[in-house]
Design a protein around this motif. Sequence first.
Motif, short mmCIF file in Angstrom:
data_model
loop_
_atom_site.label_atom_id
_atom_site.label_comp_id
_atom_site.label_asym_id
_atom_site.label_seq_id
_atom_site.Cartn_x
_atom_site.Cartn_y
_atom_site.Cartn_z
N ASP A 190 77.71 57.15 12.49
CA ASP A 190 76.48 56.91 13.31
C ASP A 190 75.80 55.56 12.40
O ASP A 190 74.83 55.70 11.66
CB ASP A 190 75.48 58.16 12.92
CG ASP A 190 74.03 58.05 13.32
OD1 ASP A 190 73.84 56.90 14.24
OD2 ASP A 190 73.06 58.79 13.04
N GLY A 227 72.14 54.97 12.68
CA GLY A 227 71.24 55.82 11.85
C GLY A 227 71.23 55.42 10.49
O GLY A 227 70.34 55.41 9.53
N SER A 230 81.39 51.34 11.40
CA SER A 230 81.44 52.68 12.27
C SER A 230 83.01 53.16 11.98
O SER A 230 83.94 52.30 11.53
CB SER A 230 81.17 52.22 13.61
OG SER A 230 82.18 51.42 14.34
#
Length: 142
Positions: A12, A15, A49
Amino acid sequence: MNLVSIRIITADIDGLVKFYKKVTGMPIVQYTPDFAELQTKIATLAIGSTRTLQFFGGDQIAQASQNRSIIIEFLVDDVEKDYERLADFLQPYLVQKPTTMPWGNKSLLFRDPDGNLVNLFTPQTPEAIKKFESRKVEFDPN
């Protein structure tokens, strides 16, 4: 040799970018949808990521949200002030409110949304202050 970067691998990235931007008050440059950096005077916190793992040999090279042994540390001007600013935001992540440690730093310990430990600290004793005097905080989010 110089340590220049620590990289968090996450499922994420958006986030974590939002989380670290809120916690540090510093800009984070997101170069691609899969890679971002928070750059400080001393080092960089990179956020990649899980899709970036293909460039290093595959998904098994690193596993997101599995760290239980590393603490990411930020030297701050006033850890009590940062705690006041972030107390509500950090409530679900809090491990330890600001506490003076035996080595002379006052530390605020919490986890990021992936479970990585994060420490905001301010040197308190003359010895600790001297140790970090060359690493003054260059950004005040207030």
